[in-house]
Design an enzyme around this catalytic site. Structure first.
Site, PDB file in Angstrom:
ATOM      1  N   CYS A 324       0.834  -1.203   0.000  1.00  0.00           N
ATOM      2  CA  CYS A 324       0.000   0.000   0.000  1.00  0.00           C
ATOM      3  C   CYS A 324       0.873   1.260   0.000  1.00  0.00           C
ATOM      4  O   CYS A 324       1.471   1.593  -1.008  1.00  0.00           O
ATOM      5  CB  CYS A 324      -0.977  -0.038   1.167  1.00  0.00           C
ATOM      6  N   HIS A 427      -3.698  -5.446   1.372  1.00  0.00           N
ATOM      7  CA  HIS A 427      -3.373  -5.795   2.750  1.00  0.00           C
ATOM      8  C   HIS A 427      -3.828  -7.223   3.035  1.00  0.00           C
ATOM      9  O   HIS A 427      -4.746  -7.738   2.399  1.00  0.00           O
ATOM     10  CB  HIS A 427      -4.094  -4.864   3.723  1.00  0.00           C
TER      11      HIS A 427
END
Length: 485
Positions: A324, A427
């Site tokens: 991310c 994630h």
């Protein structure tokens, strides 16, 4: 409602334990936290964002996480400002004083969500935030006693004896409450006790005589208990035999560091969190984690010499993974023209990958699944996306993660031509056992030497262990009355 005398007193774990106990008894139970401040979050089934602890508590209840379980989430992006998320959706960034004024509006969101849960479930277990005795935050409180008073909810106070001063914490908290607030406290729970309970008994007797309230239980210190953290980072190094060493820099605004929990728990992985100002120790893999202020954390790393640290790591054959915000740092630049995470501007990235990132006002919130294509293997993975950035550039055409989006596959992230650098917006990529195995092989483990590890099985075992402990050490009559309400 479970309120704590301090942060990290054990509110989240006690709510999770009570939730699992009630679920065992066939009670329809749901968790609720009116207001949460945390950088570890989860994506719900209805496409919103809530605190990680409430997602775990939902699992303890046997439920899918829902935005009603945490209607107000604050994600700090600086020491004085935070992104404000209402009913799972970001409404903007506010400074602390601005949010203090906004709380009267946020309170309605809290009450609406709680009312919906009450209509659906037999019992709602509420978790407070921080301490109810934070005098400066009492006006328009929606996190602790302000909420309890609004919905006429009984409260138990939990305190952590392991940090010391437990009697002062409990008595001092009571003293700082208004009379009506003190009247709704039903009793105390003392958490993380080590030693012979007989040595504590005189203190318990004094506490009950001093306050007129019962001690509902003393919970023992549970060694090696691991449940998804709300924010705290667990430290410590593996002492046994390992096949892989992984280093994660602790960024000032690190977020969703629960991504690496499966590595920290894996019996053959030595996971080390290091400060950005520390040297980079020898390791097989460096993971650049998520961040709530990517440009600020990137500038912090550059100022602490991480360009050279990573250059040297790669020069000697190490692997590098960006997740991310960590992905965004690996590109040529990160731009924030709308000041989404701080001041507007552009920051040069580490430049290992040919793409650029720009932060947009609309946040991507998705649960995703697909295939990981790595090491000449193809295995399923599942995870979630939480990000404001949109990345564009030629290197994004080379991806190891193929996301199944409504029957069509799209690539996510980057796999460098030499195989040393991997990046993704997803994630939770280590949560699935098959994907974890392939990622560890890519990072340098020998396939035949790897032990299997399943995070879902581990989490379930931890919830059961926690529930058994609470059932053994909390007052049985009180537990029975809780299930009957």
């Amino acid at each position: 409602m479970v309120q704590g005398t301090t942060s990290d007193a054990g509110k989240s774990t006690l709510v999770a334990a009570l939730a699992r106990l009630l679920k065992r008894r066939g009670v329809k139970v749901a968790p609720f936290k009116p207001q949460n401040m945390a950088l570890n979050s989860a994506v719900t089934a209805n496409g919103g964002e809530i605190g990680r602890a409430q997602a775990l508590q939902a699992m303890a209840c046997g439920l899918e996480p829902h935005t009603d379980m945490n209607p107000v989430l604050l994600k700090p992006s600086s020491d004085t400002g935070a992104q404000v998320i209402i009913h799972g959706r970001a409404i903007g960034t506010m400074q602390a004083l601005d949010y203090h004024s906004y709380k009267a509006t946020a309170k309605q969101a809290v009450l609406d969500a709680f009312a919906r849960l009450q209509r659906q479930y037999d019992c709602v277990l509420v978790e407070g935030a921080g301490s109810p005795a934070e005098i400066n935050l009492r006006d328009n409180d929606i996190a602790n006693m302000g909420f309890a008073e609004a919905v006429d909810c009984p409260v138990i106070l939990i305190a952590d004896i392991d940090r010391g001063g437990v009697f002062a914490h409990l008595v001092g908290t009571l003293e700082l409450l208004a009379p009506s607030e003190r009247a709704r406290v039903a009793g105390f729970v003392i958490n993380r006790f080590r030693g012979d309970l007989a040595l504590l008994q005189s203190g318990l007797d004094w506490l009950e005589a001093r306050t007129g309230l019962p001690v509902l239980g003393v919970l023992p210190y549970l060694h090696d208990l691991h449940l998804d953290a709300e924010d705290a980072i667990a430290t410590g190094q593996r002492t046994g035999d390992t096949c892989l060493t992984v280093v994660v820099p602790v960024l000032p605004r690190i977020s969703n560091h629960t991504d690496v929990d499966p590595l920290r728990l894996h019996p053959q992985v030595d996971l080390q969190f290091v400060a950005a100002s520390d040297p980079l120790p020898p390791c097989d893999l460096v993971i650049l984690p998520g961040s709530k202020n990517v440009r600020g954390d990137l500038e912090h790393m550059l100022a602490n010499g991480w360009q050279e640290k990573l250059n040297r790591h790669l020069r000697y054959g190490g692997k590098l993974l960006g997740i991310c915000g960590g992905l965004q740092m690996l590109g040529k630049s990160v731009a924030d023209p709308l000041a989404i995470e701080g001041t507007a501007g552009k920051t040069p990235g580490f430049g290992y990958c040919d793409f650029t990132t720009e932060l947009h006002a609309e946040k991507t919130l998705k649960n995703v699944k697909g295939l990981l294509r790595l090491n000449d293997a193809e295995v399923p993975f599942a995870g979630y996306e939480i990000h404001c950035g949109v990345s564009r550039g030629p290197d994004l055409a080379s991806a190891a993660f193929m996301i199944d989006a409504q029957g069509e596959q799209r690539g996510d992230g980057v796999l460098s031509g030499d195989g040393q650098i991997l990046a993704t917006y997803v994630h939770g990529l280590f949560d699935e056992a098959a994907a974890l195995e392939q990622l560890l092989i890519w990072a340098g483990s020998e396939p035949q030497a790897l032990a299997a590890f399943d995070l879902a099985e581990h989490r379930e075992a931890q919830l059961e262990r926690l529930a058994d402990t609470v059932q053994e050490h909390l007052d049985a009559r009180w537990l029975d009355s809780l299930g009957a309400t």
